[in-house]
Design an enzyme around this catalytic site. Structure first.
Site, PDB file in Angstrom:
ATOM      1  N   ASP A  56      -2.790 -69.961 -46.923  1.00 17.11           N
ATOM      2  CA  ASP A  56      -2.846 -68.588 -46.448  1.00 17.11           C
ATOM      3  C   ASP A  56      -2.717 -68.658 -44.926  1.00 17.11           C
ATOM      4  O   ASP A  56      -2.885 -69.716 -44.333  1.00 17.11           O
ATOM      5  CB  ASP A  56      -4.196 -68.000 -46.875  1.00 17.11           C
ATOM      6  CG  ASP A  56      -4.401 -66.630 -46.335  1.00 17.11           C
ATOM      7  OD1 ASP A  56      -3.437 -65.865 -46.340  1.00 17.11           O
ATOM      8  OD2 ASP A  56      -5.522 -66.321 -45.912  1.00 17.11           O
TER       9      ASP A  56
ATOM     10  N   ARG B 135      -0.917 -59.354 -34.821  1.00 13.57           N
ATOM     11  CA  ARG B 135      -1.091 -58.545 -36.020  1.00 13.57           C
ATOM     12  C   ARG B 135      -0.978 -57.082 -35.603  1.00 13.57           C
ATOM     13  O   ARG B 135      -1.641 -56.646 -34.679  1.00 13.57           O
ATOM     14  CB  ARG B 135      -2.462 -58.771 -36.639  1.00 13.57           C
ATOM     15  CG  ARG B 135      -2.661 -60.138 -37.177  1.00 13.57           C
ATOM     16  CD  ARG B 135      -4.128 -60.374 -37.409  1.00 13.57           C
ATOM     17  NE  ARG B 135      -4.656 -59.539 -38.484  1.00 13.57           N
ATOM     18  CZ  ARG B 135      -4.594 -59.898 -39.754  1.00 13.57           C
ATOM     19  NH1 ARG B 135      -4.042 -61.018 -40.104  1.00 13.57           N
ATOM     20  NH2 ARG B 135      -5.103 -59.121 -40.694  1.00 13.57           N
TER      21      ARG B 135
END
Lengths: 1352, 340
Positions: free
Chosen positions: A430, A828
């Site tokens: 991940d 992000r």
């Protein structure tokens, strides 16, 4: 095997030293993904009815609740009486024990009896007793724990005494009213009926349940009539209907029917779960709905995980071969015996002459099965378990897997797959929280289409970074030396890719620009960073204008509205719980005195009341100072909107106590409007005259103020993104100060504290990828939806208002550009949007929503629909870029893993650009790597693309093959595939092409992938390539992937414990993987593989001695050994050395394994444990047993040697051979080895001497009395033993020495390197580093951004 | 302070054991270590081998087969006939002194005393002198536990029943005079067998203990009359019986029959001369294609004569030396491998 799992579980807990949570902590919350498949929830679709147990509804209560379990729990498997039969029953479910039992029973058949009946029972009894003792201890521990839990005292309402009385937990029944105080543990699942909190909320900590320490808010059942005043159980007459017990922690559906027939919906927010702790709430009262084993906590107790390792599967085939071998040997003996019997006409020494030879042969077959039983190494399974426990112990105790900051060690949850760690070929990782810290820091934002780069903030982050390590700087300067060459390489790859591929490198301009920004890399994270956001000066000035209207740079009012709404959204659109060290968390702090007088606040208020829908001239968007005229125009527009707002609605705002000074009086506002405008005009005039210094001054004030607040408030967020945004908002003095169920308290710059009426929270879910709050806007009084979510979703939902398409689309376009830039930078991104609801719209929606909330069936679906209905036609406010720093040593770890031959895949839900950038940063990608991007719009396109890509890769491969060796690393392919394409790739038709392609790529990056896709990818690779896979992740979205992979590793990070709970190993840092795999994995694998081989060797070798003897005793199943010695030889005398070998052996030192990850490849491809090694081992065992039998045979042939006297030197030399064989095979010998070897020898000789001295009639028919004593007094004994031992071990010694000289394996080489040739080793490492850094310079842009600009 | 302690409560112990850093010896089998080792082992083995070989050569062994399979052999008549108490005699000549102490063995071949069911066919408790097992022998003795009239057999079982019952006398003829060579039948059994494992019941006379029992089917005399010359050599502690009861490990074996009494003329062993062995031929071996022989042997520190051990030591020793030479060649060639 089941038993062993319990043993393992027991031992694991002992090792973990974490009995605090004990039984409850195991195998807890599995993901909701799994829970939906829970059979219990489906099978019984009936509902549970709960009547209160307050004396009023006794009849109803008894009728309904008869079958409900009480709160007493019993996790024990046995009772005192049932222990022996049940334990035996369970143990005989194991094949191994059945085999033993079969042999024991076989020995009771007189015609095939080989030994005394008692002796064959020894192995079985030993195993049974050991396991039974462990079971009993485990069960007793559980019993004690249950007892402790059951006898906890809680205050329960007693219907007869009309008051709360102390009761044990075990006496709590469904329907009981339970009274709990702060910090008490909840004894059963109950509905919250009363909380001392004025807002009817209570906070619970679920650490006992899922390990999450942040507080969860629970609400009193909505519309509960008794709320507010002291709750009296007698007056509770409602009936509760809820679903039957299930194990889904996050789901609870039901309704409460009051005596007047009104139904109130219940949801998981009303439910207090067993074993959670009440926090920050003085008292709560709840009614028990599920008790004991029917509570969600207990139903989630699935026990420890069990996985079968690859080696174990492999082992089974070897065992099968042993069975075949046994069969052949027994058959040989049977035939031989038949022939032998046949050769005699009559016999003087035969006992019976009647049995026909064929039948005698048949009997002998079974006798031989008993005699040669040790050939099937049944005790091997027990030994393997013990060895794995030992290995787990060492892994668990490794200091380098210990995280000092978190004070956490590695957790080994699955105990039987340690050796799988040594064979990993594919690693699926991940991104967020696994490669990165998952500690989000606000980095930059874009509002109203204007980018605020926050340079100051970037510098701050840099400072933190450079403080970290000097070594990082060193490596940077080293690499920069190669920049010249790297540039040309890059342009080369550009050219290539530009033909057929879309690559990131196609935009060099962008990249250079980006390199100016910080790309955080390594270093310990300081939580201070997240809080201390340095405001961007430009943005600060604009905001400041609110405070004193004296900013030199006057923003347009529309922009100002955007900015304010943006920060308001950041502050409130979340589920953050606010607490401060001095105050209890749930109390909303007193409002501070507003900065300005009431009059002024009202003025401010007016100023803000712009609707985003208000008309706007294009010139304003370009940031031109707004004119008085336009503002007046806007004002007028707004006024008309306000008129449509019913005044009555605003009164809700005043429900909290802060109404007097902050509540807007709308009716008054309109009247005052004219005056305000006048005043504003004056303000504007003032503004133009302001000293520029003032702005700086105010900036300082602002930061000072922020720091002041910092000390007071603690935000507890569900996700770090949220926390980062709240902190960012606070940096701009838009501070979230408190939260209750109905309102939020927010400080706004220049205004002070405002209570915002919170209407709804539509929580985040992975389908919508967004969350929303519905509030009444504190300044306009309108119902406003603030939505925060993934950019892709929000950008789709954001629609231009009909009248301003041009303007709006301009903003959107610009924002999109910023978004792309952020993503490339590795930030992000989150988009913030808002929507103003008309009252009638809201009412309409509210009705539907209430319906959805109160429904029992399909509640989730309805709520989802409802949320989707609301989140449309959003107005984009802006976007944020959050930095998620890479964890320390991630690039090094990935490099090491790749050198170890492990293919690293990154599966992330993030954007493609973000993913690629992170991949560069962590050196998964090198600049010279060719990026293959697969973004397809359709399945056919996807198929065609795959074909092309495969051709391309093949072309590249053949090119490398032509140019020759060496630099193959430099031209690897990296596949980047997005979620949609991945979906097609996983379908049957394209699967093979996808596999073919991905197999040839060095790394694969899957972005925008869903949790399900993650697990599908892992499954595909695991099943179709037949490789060992490892999945590592930290969040709930990785759970399915972790469970599917052969080895699942959870990272205990910021996102709760779900990944950890479903993992096999839980680590706290990504960098621990390298030690775990390269060292422990390698060791565990080689240890276990070698031990198994040794074990098989040992058994074959010893059993063959008995077999050879059959040729000289008419195949009669006779043995030349005392049967005690025969049985105990494997069970005791030679049992410890292989265990020690399996636990302690180090075929290579840890340093060498860490520094030369290539060594990992040996185990990866099962080199140590390949089939032919099994046969070599067996052949060697045959040879050794031949020597060990026939040397004594010839030495004693023709003499008057007795049966046991003949066996004595054979046994002794067999012992020596077996022990010395291990010494040869061992790579390390410590004092523990020596002690064990010596103990083995002494135990054998001690035992046989004891028998020979004292056993007169103890072991019929072969009485060992005097044998050994006499034998050992003969020199022939020693002459034979020495000759036998040397002759048996000579070939192996010679072969090994020859091999080591001729082909020094990598293993030996490195060992040499480590000890002898350190200089050469250093040289090699340097060379390797050099070649490697050449290929890495592309990542420099992302990696060393701070230093690069000076070179550029 | 307390807080700090609890903060690192999970910290693993930093000991050499838990961190797997125990000082260890790493046996790396490379030429450098192995060559000297092999040479040393080889030389030692060659030394031992030579010593063993020389010693073994000095041991004298005389084997005489008296099965009587072929017609010309002295005992052929006995082997063919079924008559009991058949007598035959063997002659042999010693040209030199047979160095003492000389052991007198009888040997049987193709005789499987190690056959499993044969070996189990005895009753240790009975042989320990436990009278209760006299009347009810262990079932392991079956079918030699009771005779046809259901009387218990003592000693029961197959081993006892099949006891070797040929007897030998040795005479030495020198200068025309014939002397009986004195044979010592004492102490030929193991000390532990004679003193601990086997016991007669403490009943006097011994015969009474055997009341109600019968002798083994193949026996000519009951157990208490095995040795008429020496009353203490009867019952279960009869030396011949004890020797027989200790089962041979291999199908070709010899068992000690007597020792040449080292007295008088025989002090140094068997002097040169002509010898005659008179054999009471009782034991049938034709049924299992067996053979019987008489063996005279003396012993040394390494036991009986065995050339195998000496040769084996020499072979292994030479192999070691050869291996070390091979290793040396290999090592010389690959000592400095090119490091790329």
């Amino acid at each position: 095997m089941e038993r062993l799992r319990w043993v393992q579980q027991c031992c694991r807990q002992l090792l973990a030293g974490d009995s605090r949570r004990g039984w409850y902590s195991d195998g807890l919350p599995t993901s909701s993904l799994l829970n939906t498949h829970s059979p219990r929830g489906r099978v019984c679709g009936k509902q549970r009815t709960v009547f209160p147990r307050n004396g009023r509804h006794q009849q109803d209560y008894e009728r309904v609740s008869r079958n409900y379990k009480s709160n007493a729990i019993s996790t024990t498997k046995y009772t005192f009486l049932t222990f022996i039969p049940m334990n035996l029953f369970e143990q005989f479910h194991r094949a191994a024990n059945l085999y033993f039992l079969f042999l024991t029973l076989l020995n009771w058949v007189p015609v095939v009896e080989a030994f005394q009946k008692e002796i064959t029972m020894i192995p079985l009894l030993l195993v049974l007793i050991i396991i039974a003792i462990k079971d009993a201890l485990e069960d007793f521990r559980r019993y004690l724990f249950d007892k402790k839990v059951n006898n906890n005292v809680v205050r329960v309402f007693c219907g007869t005494q009309k008051s709360y009385v102390d009761q044990c937990w075990k006496n709590v029944q469904v329907g009981d009213f339970v009274h709990l105080s702060c910090n008490e543990i909840i004894p059963a699942d109950m509905l919250l009926l009363y909380s001392s909190d004025p807002h009817g909320v209570c906070y619970i900590e679920t650490a006992n349940l899922d390990g999450e320490t942040n507080l969860k808010q629970r609400q009193v059942v909505s519309d509960f009539p008794l709320q507010g005043e002291e709750f009296t159980p007698e007056s509770f007459h409602s009936r509760i209907e809820c679903e039957n017990p299930n194990n889904d922690l996050s789901r609870f559906r039901g309704y409460m029917e009051h005596s007047n027939g009104v139904r109130v919906g219940l949801h998981s927010g009303n439910l207090l779960l067993r074993s959670c702790t009440i926090r920050n709430t003085e008292t709560v009262v709840g009614i028990v709905v599920y008790a004991g084993h029917e509570t969600k906590a207990m139903m989630n107790n699935s026990g420890p995980r069990y996985k079968r390792s690859k080696l174990e599967k492999h082992l089974n085939t070897d065992i099968l071969w042993c069975v075949v071998l046994l069969f052949v040997m027994c058959l040989t003996a049977a035939i031989g015996h038949g022939l032998w019997m046949n050769s005699f006409k009559e016999s003087i020494f035969q006992v019976d002459t009647e049995t026909p030879p064929a039948l005698a042969g048949f009997y002998i077959f079974w006798t031989m099965v008993i005699v040669l039983q040790v050939l099937i190494p049944i005790s091997l399974y027990v030994s393997i378990e013990i060895v794995k426990l030992g290995q787990i112990y060492f892994i668990h105790n490794d200091l380098s897997l210990y995280n000092k900051q978190l004070d956490s060690r590695i957790q080994c949850r699955a105990l039987n797959i340690t050796e799988d760690l040594g064979q990993i070929q594919y690693l699926f990782s991940d991104k967020t929280g696994t490669l990165t810290e998952n500690k989000m820091v606000f980095r930059r934002c874009s509002i109203f289409g204007v980018e605020y780069p926050h340079e100051e903030n970037a510098r701050r982050l840099e400072v933190y970074e450079s403080e970290n390590t000097e070594t990082a700087v060193c490596s940077v300067t080293l690499k920069s030396g190669y920049s010249g060459k790297s540039l040309s390489c890059r342009s080369l790859s550009c050219n290539r890719s530009s033909v057929s591929l879309h690559t990131l490198t196609a935009e060099p301009m962008e990249e250079d620009q980006l390199s100016g920004h910080v790309q955080p890399r390594t270093g310990a994270f300081c939580s201070r960073m997240a809080k201390e956001v340095v405001p961007d000066p430009a943005l600060g000035r604009k905001l400041n204008w609110l405070t004193n209207h004296s900013s030199s740079e006057t923003p347009s009012s529309m922009e100002l509205t955007y900015i304010t709404d943006f920060f308001l959204a950041l502050a409130i659109c979340n589920s953050v719980v606010v607490s401060s060290p001095n105050q209890p968390r749930h109390v909303i702090p007193e409002e501070r005195t507003p900065l300005k007088s009431l009059e002024e606040v009202k003025l401010m208020f007016q100023r803000f009341s712009f609707s985003p829908f208000s008309a706007l001239s294009p010139s304003q968007i370009k940031g031109s100072p707004h004119s008085l005229k336009s503002r007046l125009f806007i004002r007028g527009k707004r006024g008309s909107l306000t008129l449509s707002t019913p005044v009555s609605n605003t009164t809700d705002v005043s429900s909290s106590s802060q109404e007097n000074d902050s509540k807007p009086d709308l009716s008054a506002r309109e009247e005052e409007e004219q005056d305000v405008e006048d005043q504003e005009t004056e303000d504007d005039l003032k503004d133009t005259q302001t000293n520029p210094d003032e702005a700086r001054q105010s900036m300082q004030d602002l930061t000072k103020q922020v720091e002041e607040i910092t000390d007071e408030l603690v935000y507890e967020a569900e996700s770090p993104d949220e926390a980062a945004l709240v902190h960012a908002a606070r940096a701009y003095r838009c501070t979230l100060r408190g939260r209750s169920a109905e309102s939020l308290l927010v400080d706004l710059p220049g205004i002070g504290s405002l209570a915002i009426q919170l209407l709804h929270i539509l929580p985040f879910d992975s389908n919508r990828k967004r969350m929303s709050v519905v509030v009444r806007h504190p300044l306009t009084g309108q119902v406003v939806v603030f939505t925060k979510g993934a950019d892709s979703v929000i950008m789709d939902l954001a629609e231009s208002p009909t009248d301003q398409t041009e303007v709006y689309s301009h903003i959107k376009e610009k924002t999109q550009k910023h978004l792309d830039a952020y993503a490339r930078e590795g930030l992000r991104t989150l988009c913030i949007a808002k929507k103003v609801l008309k009252e009638d719209e809201y009412d309409l929606w509210l009705k539907a929503h209430m319906l959805a909330e109160s429904s029992i069936e399909n509640r989730e679906e309805l709520l989802l629909e409802s949320a989707q209905r609301l989140e449309t036609n959003l107005t984009l406010l802006g976007t944020t870029g959050i930095v998620d720093r890479l964890q320390e040593e991630v690039p090094e770890t990935i490099a090491a893993l790749q050198r170890a031959g492990i293919k690293v895949w990154v599966l992330t839900g993030d954007k493609q650009e973000t993913a690629i950038n992170i991949a560069y940063a962590c050196k998964l990608l090198c600049a010279s790597d060719k990026l293959l991007t697969a973004n397809c719009g359709s399945k056919d396109a996807c198929a065609a693309l795959f074909e092309d890509l495969i051709l391309e890769v093949q072309g590249g491969e053949s090119l490398t093959a032509l140019t020759g060796n060496g630099e193959s690393m430099s031209s690897s392919f990296i596949l980047v595939i997005d979620g949609r394409t991945l979906g097609w790739a996983l379908e049957d038709e394209l699967r093979s092409n996808f596999l073919e392609l991905s197999r040839r790529c060095k790394a694969v990056i899957c972005c925008r992938s869903t949790p399900l896709q993650k697990s599908q990818v892992v499954q595909l690779i695991r099943d179709h390539l037949g490789v060992m896979t490892l999945a590592v992740g930290d969040g709930a979205n990785d759970v399915s992937m972790i469970q599917v992979a052969d080895v699942g590793i959870g990272i205990s990070g910021q996102e709760g414990m779900q990944a950890v709970m479903s993992s096999d190993f839980a680590i706290s840092r990504f960098k621990h993987l390298s030690k775990l795999l390269l060292v422990h994995g390698h060791w565990c694998y080689s240890r276990l593989a070698n031990m198994i081989q040794y074990f098989i060797y040992k058994n074959v070798m010893y059993v063959n001695l008995l077999f050879w003897y059959q040729f000289f005793c008419g195949f009669s199943g006779s043995v030349m050994t005392n049967s005690w010695v025969l049985i105990l030889f494997n069970l005791i005398f030679t049992s410890a050395p292989p265990l020690i070998y399996g636990i302690l052996n180090q075929d290579l030192p840890a340093d060498a394994l860490m520094e030369l990850p290539e060594l990992y490849q040996d185990a990866q491809t099962s080199k140590t444990f390949v089939p032919y090694m099994f046969w070599i081992t067996v052949l060697d065992a045959f040879y050794q047993s031949l020597v060990c039998f026939f040397v004594p045979y010839f030495a004693y042939a023709g003499s008057d040697v007795g049966v046991l006297s003949f066996g004595s030197p054979i046994n002794a030399s067999a012992l020596f051979i077996i022990l010395l064989h291990q010494v040869i095979e061992s790579n390390t010998l410590t004092w523990i080895h020596m002690v064990v070897l010596v103990l083995s020898c002494t135990s054998y000789f001690g035992f046989v001497l004891l028998l020979s001295g004292f056993c007169v009639t103890c072991s019929p028919p072969v009485n060992p009395l005097g044998i050994e004593l006499l034998q050992m007094s003969h020199s022939l004994f020693y002459i034979t033993c020495v000759l036998t031992t040397v002759a048996a071990l000579l070939p192996r010694l010679f072969f090994q020495a020859l091999c080591n000289t001729l082909h020094p394996s990598t293993v030996l080489k490195s060992a040499h390197m480590d000890t002898v040739d350190s200089e050469n080793y250093c040289r090699r490492m340097q060379r390797w580093n050099m070649t490697h850094s050449k290929t890495n310079r592309r990542s420099a842009g992302a990696d060393n951004a701070g230093l690069e600009p000076s070179l550029a | 302070m307390v807080k700090q302690e609890s903060e690192s409560a999970n910290r693993p112990d930093n000991t050499a054991f838990t961190q797997q850093r125990l000082p260890a010896w790493q046996p790396i089998l490379s030429a450098g270590i192995v060559i000297p080792g092999f040479v040393l082992i080889g030389l030692a083995f060659i030394g031992i081998g030579v010593a063993l070989f020389v010693t073994s050569r000095s041991i004298q062994v005389l084997e005489l087969d008296y099965t009587g399979d072929s017609n010309g052999s002295p005992c052929s008549s006995c082997s063919q006939s079924v008559v009991t108490n058949c007598k035959c005699s063997l002659n042999f000549t010693l040209t030199t002194l047979f160095q003492g102490p000389v052991f007198f063995y009888y040997g049987l071949s193709n005789y499987f005393q190690n056959y499993r069911r044969y070996g189990a066919s005895k009753d240790d408790n009975q042989l320990y002198g436990d009278l209760s097992y006299f009347t009810s022998p262990s079932s392991s003795c079956s079918p030699y536990d009771y005779d046809s009239s259901k009387k218990p057999i003592v000693p029961c079982g197959s081993i006892a029943n099949s006891m070797f019952n040929d007897t030998f006398t040795l005479t030495w003829t020198v200068n025309g005079t014939t002397n009986n060579v004195p044979l010592d039948g004492k102490g030929i059994a193991w000390w532990t067998d004679y003193n601990i494992k086997y016991r007669n019941p403490s009943v006097t006379p011994l015969k009474n203990a055997f009341n109600g029992t019968v002798k083994p089917i193949n026996w000519a005399k009951p157990a208490y009359e095995l040795d008429a010359s020496d009353p203490s050599n009867n019952g279960f502690v009869n030396q011949d019986f004890l020797v027989w009861m200790r089962r041979a490990a291999l199908p070709n074996f010899r068992k000690l029959y007597r020792r040449i009494d080292a007295s008088g003329d025989y002090q140094k062993g068997l002097p040169a001369g002509n010898y005659t062995i008179d054999i009471a031929y009782n034991y049938p071996v034709r049924a299992f294609n067996g053979a019987k022989k008489i063996v005279f042997s003396n012993v040394s520190w390494m036991g009986g004569r065995n050339e195998f051990l000496g040769i084996a030591y020499l072979v292994i020793g030479s192999l070691c030396v050869v291996m070390s030479i091979v290793m040396l060649i290999v090592y010389a060639k690959f000592k400095f491998p090119d490091e790329e």
